[in-house]
Each structure stands twice: as C-alpha cells, then as structure tokens.
Design an enzyme around this catalytic site. Structure first.
Site, PDB file in Angstrom:
ATOM      1  N   HIS A 179       0.863  -1.182   0.000  1.00  0.00           N
ATOM      2  CA  HIS A 179       0.000   0.000   0.000  1.00  0.00           C
ATOM      3  C   HIS A 179       0.909   1.245   0.000  1.00  0.00           C
ATOM      4  CE1 HIS A 179      -2.833   2.946   1.770  1.00  0.00           C
ATOM      5  NE2 HIS A 179      -3.804   2.130   1.414  1.00  0.00           N
ATOM      6  N   ASP A 256       2.444  -4.811   7.729  1.00  0.00           N
ATOM      7  CA  ASP A 256       1.301  -3.915   7.591  1.00  0.00           C
ATOM      8  C   ASP A 256       0.056  -4.777   7.837  1.00  0.00           C
ATOM      9  OD1 ASP A 256      -0.897  -2.534   6.673  1.00  0.00           O
ATOM     10  OD2 ASP A 256       0.045  -1.852   4.810  1.00  0.00           O
ATOM     11  N   GLN A 259      -5.160  -4.915   6.861  1.00  0.00           N
ATOM     12  CA  GLN A 259      -6.231  -5.808   6.390  1.00  0.00           C
ATOM     13  C   GLN A 259      -6.256  -7.136   7.133  1.00  0.00           C
ATOM     14  OE1 GLN A 259      -8.551  -4.745   4.533  1.00  0.00           O
ATOM     15  NE2 GLN A 259      -7.615  -2.921   3.663  1.00  0.00           N
ATOM     16  N   LYS A 282     -10.984   0.119  10.461  1.00  0.00           N
ATOM     17  CA  LYS A 282     -11.224  -1.050   9.602  1.00  0.00           C
ATOM     18  C   LYS A 282     -11.656  -2.250  10.429  1.00  0.00           C
ATOM     19  CE  LYS A 282      -7.651   0.283   6.269  1.00  0.00           C
ATOM     20  NZ  LYS A 282      -8.368   0.758   5.096  1.00  0.00           N
ATOM     21  N   CYS A 421      -4.757   2.623  -3.603  1.00  0.00           N
ATOM     22  CA  CYS A 421      -3.445   3.022  -3.050  1.00  0.00           C
ATOM     23  C   CYS A 421      -2.365   1.986  -3.345  1.00  0.00           C
ATOM     24  CB  CYS A 421      -3.521   3.296  -1.554  1.00  0.00           C
ATOM     25  SG  CYS A 421      -4.571   4.683  -1.131  1.00  0.00           S
TER      26      CYS A 421
HETATM   27  N1  PMP Z   1      -2.198  -0.670   4.399  1.00  0.00           N
HETATM   28  C1  PMP Z   1      -3.192  -1.358   3.839  1.00  0.00           C
HETATM   29  C2  PMP Z   1      -2.937  -2.757   3.380  1.00  0.00           C
HETATM   30  C3  PMP Z   1      -4.457  -0.783   3.708  1.00  0.00           C
HETATM   31  O1  PMP Z   1      -5.441  -1.484   3.142  1.00  0.00           O
HETATM   32  C4  PMP Z   1      -4.659   0.531   4.154  1.00  0.00           C
HETATM   33  C5  PMP Z   1      -6.008   1.187   4.005  1.00  0.00           C
HETATM   34  N2  PMP Z   1      -6.540   1.092   2.716  1.00  0.00           N
HETATM   35  C6  PMP Z   1      -3.585   1.193   4.742  1.00  0.00           C
HETATM   36  C7  PMP Z   1      -2.380   0.576   4.852  1.00  0.00           C
HETATM   37  C8  PMP Z   1      -3.737   2.584   5.251  1.00  0.00           C
HETATM   38  O2  PMP Z   1      -4.648   2.618   6.302  1.00  0.00           O
HETATM   39  P1  PMP Z   1      -5.087   4.018   6.901  1.00  0.00           P
HETATM   40  O3  PMP Z   1      -5.662   4.798   5.771  1.00  0.00           O
HETATM   41  O4  PMP Z   1      -6.094   3.658   7.939  1.00  0.00           O
HETATM   42  O5  PMP Z   1      -3.867   4.638   7.462  1.00  0.00           O
END
Ligand code: PMP
Length: 463
Positions: A179, A256, A259, A282, A421
């Site tokens: 991401h 990370d 998810q 999430k 992203c």
């Molecule tokens: N890493 C992953 C794998 C994600 O799916 C996301 C959110 N789409 C993020 C990081 C970033 O999360 P946040 O926007 O809550 O900081």
C-alpha cells in the site's frame, strides 16, 4: 495507582453465538448458526450474522439510484449492500455507545489532571492499550503506541527509526503489493537517507516470489516491511517465513496489518514481527485511531517522532527527557474517545471470535470468487478463492472500474473503484484501476449475489 474505571457500554451485551443445536467443526473452527447453501454445498455461517447485523443500524439504510438511468446520482429506494469494509468498516452500537458514554460521562484530558474525570479518562485510555496488546499477543501496553491510523504508525517508524538508522549502502525490502502507506513512506525515507529500496516481485498468481525475497534480503538489509494481507490482491503473505529470513540477516520486520488484524487472529509472537501497524476504523472502531506494535527494546532505543506535551518527563531550557513507553511516542492530547472505543471494538470482535470472523470472510470471498468467475467477462486479481483474504478486486471486460462502481451504486451496492493506493501494483497488472468488493462479519451470501447480479447487469449494459 489511579482508580480503575469500568468501561460502560464497552462490551457486547449479548452473545453472537446462539446455541442452535447445530454444531460441527471445520478446519478447527467452531461453526454454529443458520444454514445456507453455497456453491451447491451445505455450508454454515460461523455465527449468527443476522444478530450481528442488528448491531449495525447503518446497514438498514436505503440508498441507490434508478437502474433505468444509471449514474444519475444518489437515491433512497434500494437497500444498502455495503461491500467496502476494506476501506472502512461500520461501527456497532456498542462502540458508538462507548463514545457517547465517554462524552456524556467522563470527558476530560488524560494525564493532565488529578480531578476525578481526568483520572477516569486516563485509566480507560491507558487500559485500552492493554486491550490492544492482548488482542495481538504483545507483552503489554509498553509495546502499543496509539496513532491516528496505519499510515501514521508506518511514518512513525520510518521517521523515528529510519532517519537515524539508515544510510547509503543499507537497504529496505518491500514487496510490489505494498500500500502507498508503506511504499511512499519508505521510498521517501530511502531518498533522504541514501538507503536502497527493493521490491520483492509478485508471481502471476499474485503471491510473493519467495525466491526473489531471499535474493532481495541480504546482509545490508535493515528493514523488511511487507503487507500481511494485500488490500488489492487479497494475498495472505507468509510473514513468519519472511521474518525468519530477515532475522537471519539481523534485519527488522514490519508487517502492515491494516487488512489482517481486523479479519483474522494475528499474534505478533507467532508472526515473529518486530513492528505491526493497523487501523481502528477497519475493525469496527472509529476513525482517528490506530496502533503501532513495536518490540519493547526497539521502541526503547528509538528517538521520539513528535515532541511536545505529555511525552516528556523533565524539561529545562537546555534539554528534555522522555516519558516511559508508550507515552514517549504519544505527544499532545491523544484521540481519547477513539482510543477507548478502539478497545470496545476489539471486545466486540473477541466476543464473536477472530477464528469465526476469518471463517466468515473465507466463506464469502470464496463464494464471490467463484460466482464472479462463473459470470464470465470478469478478470479477478490475486490467488484463487479458497486462499485469500475477504476481498476480491476485479475488472469487467469493456467496463471502466469507475463506471462499474457507479452502476453498482444504482443497485445499492457499495464497492471501491480505483487503484486502492497500490498504483505500482496496478502498473504491474497492466490496468489503471480495478473494482474491489470487500467483506466483513456483517455481510451475507445474499449480498454477494446482489453484487454478482449487478456486475452482470453492468457487463450486459456495456456489451
Ligand atoms: N495498508 C493497507 C494494506 C491498507 O489497506 C490501508 C487502508 N486502505 C492502509 C495501509 C492505510 O490505512 P489508513 O488509511 O487507515 O492509514
């Protein structure tokens, strides 16, 4: 010792696992609940999904537009089918109540007052760190820093550790499926420090190429930062295996967990990670709160990321000393209500059981994968349906993902469209965007059917 404040409204009032007298075990997961028919095979939800849905009043919303004139904006005649929980999940009443209880009952700044309200807020906020620590198998609150979200947790490590520890000749190893929260952060820290940033390749099936991983990680690697469950491919990455390789080279491992932590049991000891980041929004919690797990001795050795009030022990005009962990990394007034509600969200999930949440995700993801495949004209990214997280990213032949999402909205079906992203990964896939449906504990097989039906309509419309 501060008085301990009971978290009113912080738990789940009733069990989500009613005894239907209908119980069996599948792959070690206790399965209870209403019977459904999936793929012609008799399957069962792992818990009472309708009872869970009743905790989320937002799911009763009517939305959508007129499918006869697609794309013409919001309406209010179609039941919401929310399939965008990987972007943000909904919040059960127990968590909303926890926030209301805080503001109605003991709203005060933490660590700054000796009056009763401040003490009550401080205890609840601090204990929320314990709840998060227990949830992921950390040794205690010292290892849990509350952040705004996953992104901030990653930036914290990249700035506080990376800027001090990285230099020319060093390398940081990521994967091609990171991401932007991880990719852009380490990329930019690499530019500032002169460290090389390497990307483990993704196979055609959407898995990490572990042979390439073993080539990328070498004696100059300082950090391996890899997504646990890909938010685009749904791939579940072998973090423990990566951690073994990284630790053999004295590199740290950062998973990370944005998810993975919301959707399955995650234990930092089992994974062997040094850092883990995840977001409250999430996983049934509010926005504005997330967590960084860091091994205590590493966090001890790191300089603060933000300076200011609350994180200091003694300040003079010449110098300052820092508070104990984790407060050293929590400068200024934190997200107090959100932190307390984050713990309530975890209690809610624990009541259902993370093994059950995972089993439910598996069931819906596999069903969606198979049904979308059978529909024809749909290209799905990532590994096959039985071996992925609870999301499916795809493209429909001849339909732009944004158009698809707009048409699905007319049917009340909320999905994500774009690059999620992960722009460089989409470049690798050879597409600018994809549609993504993601599932959570409140979704049903009927909602997957609604998705598939609407995708079919969209495909036919553009044929
Ligand atoms: N890493 C992953 C794998 C994600 O799916 C996301 C959110 N789409 C993020 C990081 C970033 O999360 P946040 O926007 O809550 O900081």
């Amino acid at each position: 010792m501060r008085p301990s404040k009971p978290l009113t409204g912080g738990g789940v009032q009733q069990s989500r696992l009613p005894d239907t007298g209908n119980t069996y075990r599948t792959e070690g997961v206790l399965v209870l609940g209403a019977q459904i028919r999936v793929m012609g095979v008799q399957e069962q939800y792992p818990f009472d999904v309708e009872a869970v849905r009743a905790d989320f009043p937002i799911l009763d919303r009517l939305v959508g537009g007129d499918p006869e004139s697609p794309g013409e904006g919001p309406g209010d005649d179609t039941p919401l089918v929310y399939l965008d929980s990987a972007a943000t999940s909904h919040t059960p009443d127990a968590v909303v109540d926890t926030i209301a209880d805080y503001y109605r009952g003991y709203n005060a700044n933490v660590h700054r007052g000796i009056h009763q309200l401040s003490q009550e807020a401080s205890v609840a906020y601090e204990e929320a760190h314990d709840t998060v620590a227990d949830f992921i198998g950390a040794s205690g609150r010292e290892e849990i820093v509350f952040t705004k979200n996953t992104t901030e947790a990653m930036n914290l490590v990249a700035y506080a550790w990376g800027l001090d520890e990285l230099g020319p000749g060093d390398n940081v190893v990521l994967s091609q499926m990171e991401h932007h929260a991880s990719l852009v952060t380490w990329q930019q820290i690499g530019k500032r420090t002169g460290a090389d940033v390497r990307f483990i390749e993704v196979t055609d099936e959407g898995r990490l190429d572990m042979e390439h991983a073993a080539e990328c990680i070498d004696g100059d690697t300082q950090m391996v930062s890899v997504v646990h469950v890909s938010n685009t491919l749904g791939t579940i990455n072998p973090i423990a295996e990566l951690a073994d390789i990284a630790h053999d080279h004295d590199a740290y491992v950062f998973a990370d967990g944005a998810q993975s932590v919301p959707t399955r049991p995650v234990d930092v000891e089992d994974l062997g990670v040094d850092f883990l980041a995840f977001s409250g929004h999430k996983m049934c919690g509010p926005t504005g709160i997330g967590a960084l797990y860091g091994r205590e001795e590493i966090l001890e050795g790191m300089q603060p990321y933000l300076y200011g009030g609350d994180m200091i022990r003694r300040v003079s005009f010449e110098d300052s000393t820092w508070e104990d962990l984790p407060w050293k990394f929590e400068a200024g007034t934190p997200s107090i209500a959100q932190g307390i509600a984050f713990a309530a969200a975890i209690e809610y999930l624990e009541e259902i059981g993370m093994e059950n949440v995972q089993a439910h995700e598996d069931l819906l993801a596999e069903y969606a994968y198979d049904e979308l495949t059978d529909l024809g004209g749909v290209e799905i990214y990532g590994p096959p349906g039985h071996d992925r997280g609870g999301l499916v990213a795809f493209n429909v032949e001849g339909v732009h993902a944004h158009d698809l999402s707009s048409i699905l909205n007319d049917y009340g079906v909320a999905i994500r469209a774009g690059d999620h992203c992960t722009q460089p990964l989409h470049d690798e896939l050879g597409v600018a965007a994809s549609a993504r449906a993601s599932f959570y504990l409140y979704n049903t097989v009927e909602e997957v059917d609604a998705l598939v039906d609407a995708v079919g309509e969209a495909r036919d419309l553009f044929a």
